[in-house]
Design a protein around this motif. Structure first.
Motif, PDB file in Angstrom:
ATOM      1  N   HIS B  48      -2.314   5.684 -11.469  1.00 18.42           N
ATOM      2  CA  HIS B  48      -2.027   6.387 -10.214  1.00 18.42           C
ATOM      3  C   HIS B  48      -0.919   7.434 -10.299  1.00 18.42           C
ATOM      4  O   HIS B  48      -0.833   8.305  -9.450  1.00 18.42           O
ATOM      5  CB  HIS B  48      -1.652   5.379  -9.125  1.00 18.42           C
ATOM      6  CG  HIS B  48      -2.773   4.474  -8.728  1.00 18.42           C
ATOM      7  ND1 HIS B  48      -3.385   3.631  -9.609  1.00 18.42           N
ATOM      8  CD2 HIS B  48      -3.388   4.283  -7.543  1.00 18.42           C
ATOM      9  CE1 HIS B  48      -4.330   2.958  -8.986  1.00 18.42           C
ATOM     10  NE2 HIS B  48      -4.362   3.330  -7.734  1.00 18.42           N
ATOM     11  N   GLY B  49      -0.050   7.293 -11.287  1.00 19.48           N
ATOM     12  CA  GLY B  49       1.053   8.245 -11.388  1.00 19.48           C
ATOM     13  C   GLY B  49       0.767   9.356 -12.387  1.00 19.48           C
ATOM     14  O   GLY B  49       1.657  10.147 -12.697  1.00 19.48           O
ATOM     15  N   PRO B 159      -3.859  -2.662  12.014  1.00 20.19           N
ATOM     16  CA  PRO B 159      -4.814  -1.850  11.247  1.00 20.19           C
ATOM     17  C   PRO B 159      -4.097  -0.752  10.462  1.00 20.19           C
ATOM     18  O   PRO B 159      -3.018  -0.288  10.849  1.00 20.19           O
ATOM     19  CB  PRO B 159      -5.712  -1.231  12.319  1.00 20.19           C
ATOM     20  CG  PRO B 159      -5.571  -2.113  13.504  1.00 20.19           C
ATOM     21  CD  PRO B 159      -4.180  -2.666  13.449  1.00 20.19           C
ATOM     22  N   LEU B 160      -4.715  -0.339   9.378  1.00 24.51           N
ATOM     23  CA  LEU B 160      -4.160   0.758   8.577  1.00 24.51           C
ATOM     24  C   LEU B 160      -4.186   2.047   9.384  1.00 24.51           C
ATOM     25  O   LEU B 160      -5.010   2.204  10.295  1.00 24.51           O
ATOM     26  CB  LEU B 160      -4.999   0.924   7.304  1.00 24.51           C
ATOM     27  CG  LEU B 160      -4.807  -0.212   6.298  1.00 24.51           C
ATOM     28  CD1 LEU B 160      -5.989  -0.291   5.344  1.00 24.51           C
ATOM     29  CD2 LEU B 160      -3.503  -0.025   5.533  1.00 24.51           C
ATOM     30  N   PRO B 161      -3.307   2.981   9.058  1.00 27.06           N
ATOM     31  CA  PRO B 161      -3.336   4.264   9.768  1.00 27.06           C
ATOM     32  C   PRO B 161      -4.707   4.909   9.623  1.00 27.06           C
ATOM     33  O   PRO B 161      -5.226   4.999   8.507  1.00 27.06           O
ATOM     34  CB  PRO B 161      -2.289   5.102   9.024  1.00 27.06           C
ATOM     35  CG  PRO B 161      -1.413   4.124   8.334  1.00 27.06           C
ATOM     36  CD  PRO B 161      -2.261   2.926   8.029  1.00 27.06           C
ATOM     37  N   PRO B 162      -5.315   5.326  10.723  1.00 26.50           N
ATOM     38  CA  PRO B 162      -6.636   5.948  10.600  1.00 26.50           C
ATOM     39  C   PRO B 162      -6.531   7.287   9.870  1.00 26.50           C
ATOM     40  O   PRO B 162      -5.632   8.081  10.153  1.00 26.50           O
ATOM     41  CB  PRO B 162      -7.090   6.154  12.043  1.00 26.50           C
ATOM     42  CG  PRO B 162      -6.039   5.588  12.911  1.00 26.50           C
ATOM     43  CD  PRO B 162      -4.837   5.268  12.097  1.00 26.50           C
ATOM     44  N   CYS B 198       1.064  -0.061   2.420  1.00 22.73           N
ATOM     45  CA  CYS B 198       0.301   1.010   1.752  1.00 22.73           C
ATOM     46  C   CYS B 198       0.930   2.363   2.086  1.00 22.73           C
ATOM     47  O   CYS B 198       1.344   2.593   3.226  1.00 22.73           O
ATOM     48  CB  CYS B 198      -1.132   0.939   2.271  1.00 22.73           C
ATOM     49  SG  CYS B 198      -2.181   2.328   1.857  1.00 22.73           S
ATOM     50  N   ASN B 199       0.991   3.249   1.092  1.00 22.07           N
ATOM     51  CA  ASN B 199       1.481   4.604   1.397  1.00 22.07           C
ATOM     52  C   ASN B 199       0.345   5.633   1.386  1.00 22.07           C
ATOM     53  O   ASN B 199       0.572   6.820   1.224  1.00 22.07           O
ATOM     54  CB  ASN B 199       2.627   5.018   0.462  1.00 22.07           C
ATOM     55  CG  ASN B 199       2.175   5.189  -0.984  1.00 22.07           C
ATOM     56  OD1 ASN B 199       1.033   4.930  -1.321  1.00 22.07           O
ATOM     57  ND2 ASN B 199       3.086   5.637  -1.832  1.00 22.07           N
ATOM     58  N   GLY B 200      -0.881   5.121   1.543  1.00 21.77           N
ATOM     59  CA  GLY B 200      -2.013   6.020   1.803  1.00 21.77           C
ATOM     60  C   GLY B 200      -2.390   6.904   0.637  1.00 21.77           C
ATOM     61  O   GLY B 200      -2.922   7.993   0.836  1.00 21.77           O
ATOM     62  N   CYS B 201      -2.159   6.439  -0.590  1.00 24.13           N
ATOM     63  CA  CYS B 201      -2.376   7.333  -1.741  1.00 24.13           C
ATOM     64  C   CYS B 201      -3.840   7.650  -1.957  1.00 24.13           C
ATOM     65  O   CYS B 201      -4.170   8.615  -2.637  1.00 24.13           O
ATOM     66  CB  CYS B 201      -1.734   6.773  -3.007  1.00 24.13           C
ATOM     67  SG  CYS B 201      -2.750   5.600  -3.922  1.00 24.13           S
ATOM     68  N   ARG B 210       0.970  -0.814  -6.440  1.00 28.90           N
ATOM     69  CA  ARG B 210       2.093  -1.185  -5.578  1.00 28.90           C
ATOM     70  C   ARG B 210       2.018  -2.644  -5.152  1.00 28.90           C
ATOM     71  O   ARG B 210       3.020  -3.242  -4.808  1.00 28.90           O
ATOM     72  CB  ARG B 210       2.080  -0.337  -4.295  1.00 28.90           C
ATOM     73  CG  ARG B 210       2.343   1.115  -4.480  1.00 28.90           C
ATOM     74  CD  ARG B 210       1.897   1.891  -3.243  1.00 28.90           C
ATOM     75  NE  ARG B 210       2.565   1.483  -2.020  1.00 28.90           N
ATOM     76  CZ  ARG B 210       3.761   1.904  -1.636  1.00 28.90           C
ATOM     77  NH1 ARG B 210       4.419   2.763  -2.394  1.00 28.90           N
ATOM     78  NH2 ARG B 210       4.295   1.505  -0.504  1.00 28.90           N
ATOM     79  N   ASP B 316      -9.677  15.721   5.071  1.00 32.48           N
ATOM     80  CA  ASP B 316      -8.780  15.337   3.973  1.00 32.48           C
ATOM     81  C   ASP B 316      -8.920  13.863   3.599  1.00 32.48           C
ATOM     82  O   ASP B 316      -7.952  13.083   3.640  1.00 32.48           O
ATOM     83  CB  ASP B 316      -7.336  15.700   4.323  1.00 32.48           C
ATOM     84  CG  ASP B 316      -7.074  17.185   4.048  1.00 32.48           C
ATOM     85  OD1 ASP B 316      -7.758  17.765   3.175  1.00 32.48           O
ATOM     86  OD2 ASP B 316      -6.213  17.774   4.717  1.00 32.48           O
ATOM     87  N   HIS B 318      -9.110  12.462   0.941  1.00 34.18           N
ATOM     88  CA  HIS B 318      -8.404  11.951  -0.243  1.00 34.18           C
ATOM     89  C   HIS B 318      -7.103  11.271   0.183  1.00 34.18           C
ATOM     90  O   HIS B 318      -6.412  10.706  -0.650  1.00 34.18           O
ATOM     91  CB  HIS B 318      -8.112  13.085  -1.232  1.00 34.18           C
ATOM     92  CG  HIS B 318      -7.274  14.190  -0.666  1.00 34.18           C
ATOM     93  ND1 HIS B 318      -7.753  15.112   0.237  1.00 34.18           N
ATOM     94  CD2 HIS B 318      -5.972  14.515  -0.865  1.00 34.18           C
ATOM     95  CE1 HIS B 318      -6.778  15.961   0.554  1.00 34.18           C
ATOM     96  NE2 HIS B 318      -5.691  15.616  -0.094  1.00 34.18           N
ATOM     97  N   GLN B 319      -6.789  11.333   1.462  1.00 39.60           N
ATOM     98  CA  GLN B 319      -5.551  10.727   1.957  1.00 39.60           C
ATOM     99  C   GLN B 319      -5.871   9.461   2.742  1.00 39.60           C
ATOM    100  O   GLN B 319      -6.821   9.434   3.515  1.00 39.60           O
ATOM    101  CB  GLN B 319      -4.831  11.700   2.894  1.00 39.60           C
ATOM    102  CG  GLN B 319      -4.551  13.044   2.248  1.00 39.60           C
ATOM    103  CD  GLN B 319      -3.860  14.011   3.204  1.00 39.60           C
ATOM    104  OE1 GLN B 319      -3.441  13.628   4.290  1.00 39.60           O
ATOM    105  NE2 GLN B 319      -3.744  15.253   2.790  1.00 39.60           N
TER     106      GLN B 319
END
Ligand SMILES: Cc1cc2nc3c(=O)[nH]c(=O)nc-3n(C[C@H](O)[C@H](O)[C@H](O)COP(=O)(O)OP(=O)(O)OC[C@H]3O[C@@H](n4cnc5c(N)ncnc54)[C@H](O)[C@@H]3O)c2cc1C
Lengths: 163, 546
Positions: B48-49, B159-162, B198-201, B210, B316, B318-319
């Motif tokens: 991921h990095g 819930p996760l950020p939409p 989660c940072n939404g990667c 993570r 977007d 991919h986010q």
């Protein structure tokens, strides 16, 4: 797996082969006013590394032979003729061509200059997903939950044989 | 062969089934040894990095083991499917997407409902408390109150950020008047249990370094080890041994580091090597636990068809976490549609620019040459995917056997897989493709590509459905009748009373839902029952039905 390199690895292709690869990736991804041509960001070196990883030292020679069979080498040809050669390669060697295209695309979209072009289009785009990720606004029930509550399920006791 | 002291419980495989079993039994004070053929997949191993992370997804992080060919992988002899798994501590949770819906009550009653699959020997209601507890144990996110499932408590995190694509899909489903709900997920939306939100990667399909996604080597194994479980990595079991009375006595394994064969004796053996590895090992052990001839049979993968669609508005995709929302509009059987069973629609993000250009889900790459950048400008950041995942019927001929021609690096016969979709399932998939086209229209897509996973027959015959098989299910199903199942309702082998099978092979039907939450709930239920009845099991000469 290979990462995109900004300069040729020492053990890589003789100059003629390197020039042929550069010509090939520029036909595949020629660049425009915003996006750079593939060879200018080093995709040919990435492609060479991938070929080496997949097929060993012979890989590059095989590719050159396939290009020659399709009317190459590309170097020395006019731009329109180069495209015709690559079209013939795609037609006659579809599996090889699919691999080349995939490797070229994957190499190209690793390049910092290409990321900058994507950002210039207005997208948030990072070189790698971590460590920063893409933080999004948190879930807000008032805004993000379904307004109309639809849906049903059959409870165990309700399950009957279907006609 | 060195002979260590017998342990109380030997667990074979460290995925969801093996990890939960090891934790529960170690916490009860039992001496648990878990043998895992792979090693640890450390956070720093994930790509991921790195800037070449997308290329990694197609090579070293390729989910298809036959194409990845990592040292811990074994070959799978099949052209009928693309089998996907991960052989390491935590098993497939190293690369799964953490999508976490539950099965529905009707999934457990397909015998009564239509008779083309058996009933489970337990009901949704019996499993529900274990679903609730595994949500807390593993850490999940989601929203309670979905009318399309029985009531359930809140998930430990909201819930996760939409993501942008989720909003667009929700609007399209609203236009169609179809159900949708935020997708339950084993990805944390808030810090929980020592693990970060989660940072939404967006790179969920390469696992989660993570630990925001419940990767079991980060979420559960540390607890099991702290409780005293002993985990032996690089230990490939080649055979379960039995005594004259037919009881399991332990297992012989290859220590992959040294190449030596070793023997681990045990009072109780739990097999948790997944729906391919488990039947393979039973067959390698002289057809153990197979008086029913059901070992290896009824392999299921879910039916899968998908759409990749592009909208004028940027999404977007991919986010944000890969899964967005779920629709259960077509989840229950409706015979008027011309088939039994149902499917869920799941909105999904995309990976990055490279994978999108190579054709992502549809397999159709972006044009090369002068048209490429125009394509990219129009499509990148404007596309997302919708998967239609349905319940495939269990069929005895869809099965795992031993290959006559392939062996793994230790000389053990590889599994061979035969899989062919049922006519019913093909009708289901055709119906689902039409619904996906409607979703694309409802979303106002300017372009849609449907993916049916049909492979043309070069000889001109009918195309075959060759699924990406990331859900490996069935093959050692539980049941009420020893003649038609491999274990009883507590996962205890009918033939070998101190042998348990606690993994994805236990499932009787596949539901139309991603299976991990159900595998986890079943594992907790089975492991606690084994914990509470271990003294009986140690002595048992036969397996009771209940
Ligand atoms: C790419 C991908 C994405 C997925 N996404 C989702 C998702 O989003 N949601 C969902 O619900 N499900 C998903 N799944 C499915 C889910 O992850 C699996 O069904 C589940 O994790 C299986 O758990 P298990 O314990 O049965 O087996 P596994 O996790 O496969 O674990 C079995 C373990 O046993 C070991 N083993 C096998 N044979 C031997 C042997 N002879 N000796 C020693 N060890 C052995 C293996 O190395 C492995 O580690 C996905 C799967 C894949 C591959």
């Amino acid at each position: 797996m290979a990462q995109l390199l900004d300069r040729p690895p020492l053990r890589l292709a003789p100059p003629a082969a390197a020039a042929e690869l550069a010509a090939l990736v520029d036909v595949l991804l020629p660049g425009d006013g915003l996006f750079p041509p593939a060879a200018s960001v080093g995709v040919q070196w990435y492609l060479a590394e991938r070929l080496r990883a997949a097929q060993g030292e012979a890989g590059l020679g095989r590719l050159q032979a396939a290009l020659a069979g399709a009317g190459g080498p590309l170097t020395g040809l006019a731009p329109a003729t180069r495209i015709s050669v690559v079209e013939r390669l795609a037609e006659h060697e579809p599996a090889l061509f699919a691999d080349l295209r995939e490797a070229s695309y994957l190499g190209y979209y690793q390049a910092p200059a290409v990321h900058a072009a994507i950002r210039a289009l207005g997208h948030r785009y990072r070189a790698s997903p971590q460590p920063d990720g893409y933080l999004l606004p948190p879930f807000d029930p008032a805004r993000d939950a379904p307004r109309v509550r639809r849906g049903h399920y059959r409870a165990t006791a309700e399950i009957r044989p279907h006609a | 062969m060195a002979a260590p002291a017998p342990c109380d419980v030997l667990v074979i495989g460290s995925g969801i089934g093996g990890a939960i079993t090891s934790l529960v039994l170690a916490e009860a004070g039992l001496d648990v040894v878990c043998l895992e053929q792979g090693g640890w997949t450390h956070p720093a191993d994930h790509p991921h990095g790195r800037s070449d992370w997308e290329a990694e997804r197609l090579t070293s992080w390729q989910p298809e083991s036959n194409r990845r060919r990592a040292a811990a992988d074994y070959p799978i002899d099949t052209a009928a499917e693309r089998t996907m798994l991960w052989n390491a501590v935590g098993g497939a949770t190293n690369i799964y997407a953490g999508i976490w819906p539950r099965f529905r009550p009707s999934d457990f009653r397909k015998g009564r409902e239509h008779g083309l699959a058996p009933d489970w020997p337990l009901s949704y209601e019996e499993l529900a408390p274990f679903y609730d507890r595994t949500d807390r144990l593993l850490g999940t996110s989601g929203l309670a109150g979905d009318p399309a499932w029985p009531p359930r408590p809140a998930c430990p995190t909201p819930p996760l950020p939409p993501a942008g694509h989720g909003r667009q899909l929700a609007a399209a489903l609203d236009r169609l008047g179809w159900h949708w709900w935020p997708l339950p997920s084993a990805i944390l939306s808030a810090d929980y249990d020592g693990r970060p939100a989660c940072n939404g990667c967006g790179a969920c399909l390469l696992g989660c370094p993570r630990g925001s996604m419940s990767k079991l080597s980060l979420s559960l194994w540390p607890k099991a080890l702290a409780a005293g479980a002993r985990l032996q990595t690089e230990a490939r079991v080649e055979r379960i041994e039995t005594d004259r009375s037919g009881r399991a006595t332990g297992a012989v394994y290859v220590d992959r580091a040294s190449g030596l064969r070793r023997w681990q004796p045990a009072a109780i053996v739990v097999l948790a090597a997944n729906a391919v590895g488990t039947p393979r090992l039973l067959l390698l052990s002289d057809n153990l636990a197979n008086s029913s001839d059901q070992v290896g049979r009824n392999l299921m993968h879910h039916t899968l068809v998908a759409a990749e669609l592009w909208l004028d508005q940027p999404v977007d995709a991919h986010q944000g976490a890969i899964g967005g929302l779920i629709s259960a509009e077509f989840a229950e059987t409706d015979r008027a549609r011309g088939f039994v069973n149902g499917f869920h629609l799941i909105g999904s993000g995309t990976l990055g620019a490279g994978i999108q250009a190579t054709g992502s889900l549809s397999g159709v790459p972006a044009p090369w040459g002068n048209a490429h950048h125009a394509w990219f400008r129009r499509h990148f950041g404007h596309g997302f995917a919708v998967l239609a995942m349905g319940d495939d019927l269990p069929q005895p001929a869809n099965r795992v056997t031993l290959s006559a021609r392939l062996t793994d690096s230790d000389g053990l016969a590889a599994p061979a897989i035969a899989y062919r979709s049922h006519d019913n399932d093909r009708r289901l998939m055709r119906f689902a493709l039409d619904r996906l086209a409607e979703v694309a229209t409802g979303a106002g897509a300017f372009e849609v590509r449907l993916q049916d996973y049909l492979l043309p027959d070069p000889a001109g015959g009918p195309a075959s459905y060759v699924p990406p098989a990331w859900h490996l299910l069935g093959t050692c199903r539980m049941g009420s009748d020893p003649a038609s199942s491999v274990t009883n309702r507590w996962h205890q082998s009918w033939d070998v009373p101190n042998l348990y099978i606690i993994d994805s092979s236990s499932l009787v039907t596949g539901g139309a839902a991603n299976p991990a939450s159900t595998i986890a709930a079943l594992a907790l239920r089975a492991a606690e029952h084994l914990r509470d009845h271990r003294r009986d099991v140690r002595q048992a000469r036969r397996t009771a039905a209940s």
